[in-house]
Structure formats: C-alpha cells, structure tokens
Design a protein around this motif. Sequence first.
Motif, PDB file in Angstrom:
ATOM      1  N   LEU A 114       0.767  -4.960   7.623  1.00 25.36           N
ATOM      2  CA  LEU A 114       1.670  -4.490   8.671  1.00 25.36           C
ATOM      3  C   LEU A 114       1.669  -2.967   8.738  1.00 25.36           C
ATOM      4  CD1 LEU A 114       4.631  -6.953   8.032  1.00 25.36           C
ATOM      5  CD2 LEU A 114       3.243  -6.872  10.111  1.00 25.36           C
ATOM      6  N   GLY A 115       1.641  -2.316   7.580  1.00 18.35           N
ATOM      7  CA  GLY A 115       1.609  -0.860   7.552  1.00 18.35           C
ATOM      8  C   GLY A 115       0.356  -0.291   8.179  1.00 18.35           C
ATOM      9  N   PHE A 116      -0.771  -0.980   7.996  1.00 15.36           N
ATOM     10  CA  PHE A 116      -2.045  -0.518   8.565  1.00 15.36           C
ATOM     11  C   PHE A 116      -2.043  -0.537  10.093  1.00 15.36           C
ATOM     12  CE2 PHE A 116      -4.811  -1.648   4.641  1.00 15.36           C
ATOM     13  CZ  PHE A 116      -4.402  -0.474   4.033  1.00 15.36           C
ATOM     14  N   THR A 117      -1.201  -1.366  10.701  1.00 15.32           N
ATOM     15  CA  THR A 117      -1.218  -1.459  12.163  1.00 15.32           C
ATOM     16  C   THR A 117      -0.458  -0.325  12.841  1.00 15.32           C
ATOM     17  OG1 THR A 117       0.834  -2.780  12.301  1.00 15.32           O
ATOM     18  CG2 THR A 117      -1.244  -3.987  11.973  1.00 15.32           C
ATOM     19  N   VAL A 118       0.374   0.396  12.099  1.00 17.51           N
ATOM     20  CA  VAL A 118       1.230   1.425  12.695  1.00 17.51           C
ATOM     21  C   VAL A 118       0.416   2.682  12.985  1.00 17.51           C
ATOM     22  CG1 VAL A 118       3.311   2.811  12.401  1.00 17.51           C
ATOM     23  CG2 VAL A 118       3.196   0.501  11.436  1.00 17.51           C
TER      24      VAL A 118
END
Length: 441
Positions: free
Chosen positions: A254-258
């Motif tokens: 999820l963090g990688f998508t930001v």
Amino acid sequence: MTPTPFRRARYALLERGSWAESRRIAEILRRETVGGAILLVAATVALLWANSPWSAAYFSLRDLHIGGEPFGLHLDLTVGTWVADGMLAIFFFVVGLELKREFVAGDLRDPARAALPIAAAVGGMVVPALIFVAFTAGVGDGAVKGWAIPTATDIAFAVAVLAVLSTHLPTALRTFLLTLAVVDDLLAVTVIAVFYTDGIDFTALGLAVIPLVLFGICVQRRLRSWWLLIPLGFATWVLVHESGVHATVAGVLLGFTVPVLRSAAAGGPEAGPGLAEHFEHRLRPISAGVAVPAFAFFAAGVAIGGLDGFTRAMSDPITLGIVFGLVVGKPIGIYLTTRVLASVTRANLDSALRWIDVFGVAMLAGIGFTVSLLIGDLAYGLGSDRDDFVKVGVLTGSVVAALLAAVLLRVRNRHYRAIHLQETADTDHDGVPDVYQSRRD
C-alpha cells in the motif's frame, strides 16, 4: 621515467547529502527518538509483568481471542496476533512510504549513494544469518528455520540509544544509519514473504489486488478521504492475511502505491510535499508511538524463570546464534561490506569521518528488536519454548550491542562534537549552514 600519479576517487563514501535531505533525516530521527523511548518503556513493562506474581494476567491478555470468521475469513485471532499482524502493518506502511521516497526523491535516487546502504544492508544480513546457521545446523527439528532473526535492525531502538548518549553524530552517519535500516526493513519484508509463508491461497492473493489497485488509483488522484482509503487498505490487509502471506506485507505494498512527487496540477515537485510525505507525517506518530510499542509490549513478555531459566536459555544454540549474530555478525557484515565497496570502487571515506565511526554505526545496527521478534514468532510459533529463547536472545543481543556501541561512541563523542559545530555554523545568518553552501555537488 615519471611515475603515474595516483587517481583520485570519483566520490567519497558517506559524503554529506543535500541540506533539504539532511533536515528531513533530522526530523525523522527526532520522531523515532520519542518512539524508541516509548518502545523501551513498553518492552520493560512487559518483561517485568511477565516475570511478576501477576504474570498470568499478562499472558491471558496476550492470548485473548477477539474476532470471528465472517464470510469464511480466518479473523478469530488473539490480541497478540492482532497487534503483530494488524497494528504492525501501519509500521510497514510507513516503511513503504520511506522506501519509495528515498529512491524517488531522496538522495538515494543517485545510484552512487544508493549502492552503499544497499550493499551494507545485504552484508549485515548475510553474516549474522551464517553465524546463526553455524550455531543451529546440527540441532535439528527445524531450529535453523530462524536464520533471519538476527538480520534485522530496529531503527527506533538504535536512535533511542543515540538520544540517551547525547552524541553529536555527523549528519552523513545518521543518514547512513537511517537508510541502512530502511533498506534492512525492505530485505526483512522480502524474507518474510518468501521464506516464512507456508502455503499461499492464490485466490485470496489475487483478490487482494483489487482493493490494492483501487487504493492506488485513489492516491494517484490525490484523494485523501479516510472513509475511502481506510476500508480499501483494510480489505487489502484482510485478503493478504487470508492468502497465507504475512499481513504486514500488505502495508508495504500500500505504501508503494502512494505518489511521492506533487502532480503538475498541484504545482509540481517544487510546490511542496507530495502525498507520501503527507501520509508519513500523519502516520509516523501512530506507528512509532502506538503500533510498534504495542507490538513490543506483547512480543517482549517472556517468563525467564529466574537465573536458572536465563542460564538455560543462554545455553541453547538458538539463543547463542541470535546473540552472536546481532553483536558480532551485524557490525562485521556492515563494516566489511563498506570497506570492500570502498576498495573496489576506489572511493575514499569522507574527510570528516573515520572508519571507526562507521564501525560504531555498524554496532548500533546490531540492535534488533521489532522485526527480529516478529520473525521469531513466524519461525517457531508464538508462545513456544523456542519462541521464548528467541525473545531472550533478541533482548540480550540488543542490550549487549547497545552497550558496546555506547562505549565506542562515548570515546568518539568529542570528535563528533567538533564535526557538529562545523556543520551548524551559519556565519551569514541565512538559515542554511555554511558547509552546505560551500560543498561541491
């Protein structure tokens, strides 16, 4: 015949980064210092409670089941598991944000700067893993399965030690410690996903892609609505948990998508912080002040059983492998990798530093706690005898590494203070230290 002059190194190892990056690193370290102090308190309280006359209440709380199995999902978990799988996902979400920002907009977007912490993190993983395997190879019954336990660095714990010592650690070394720990976390997540997943439900894993993609679309469109992002994030977490992959991996994904940089419509990257920095600013206090200390509280509680119990634990190959892996393997792996990289690339250490300073930071990296305890739970099972040995080993190894690092850094404290005074000098009073204006980029 005139001798060929010695070729100068193309760059300096651990060279000072940009002023903007140095300020960001300093801000992160200040927050981690507070979180590290809370973590130490939580772990101490857990250890004292677990060895007090009221220890039964502690273990009853940790093993209390909450939840159910709606729609066939396996969410009937203990409080300890909810914290380890659920709340710790917040910590790994922040790790994902840090990683993406470092390699997209931070100083590590430069391959020359990125090579050192990546190589050092790999070296700091390989050597302690080999030491652990050497201690446990002949034990049998899957003892070697915990090979990754002494490979992790706890940045909050390490920074808390620095805060207690009140050392004036040079900016380049502080940056190195932080980025090393961030890369270390990425390697740890990879290890957890690959080596500590018994079976994978590909249907659940495939379904997890749906809320993950929807979450990514929302953040790419710069949507910040909590009522939309939290349900999508939770759905991703539930499905990753259901798939058999450790649920904290969902936090990193999820963090990688930001997005890290601001969109053109918002004025571009020069107009201010991107969404990743916004989320990091909001969630880091929750991660460092609540999620990680809560995990430490439920993970560090081990009934040692007095001196006899501690002696029994310290005689076990698993405990010895962890202690020697953290205290000896971590610093040797990081230090030797850094020296080899300097030799191969013909790079010199930055003139403001000494190799003994690098070794001091490498010793701090031997403080393993959060991720080490998590891997121990995955390797041997929460509440098992070997899991108790893991906790004794991680706690003992981390304390010994912290004490040894404290001795060395105290010796170097006067040198650090001199460097700090030079770095913070601002003779023209423009708010930017002179050393950042005079450096050649």
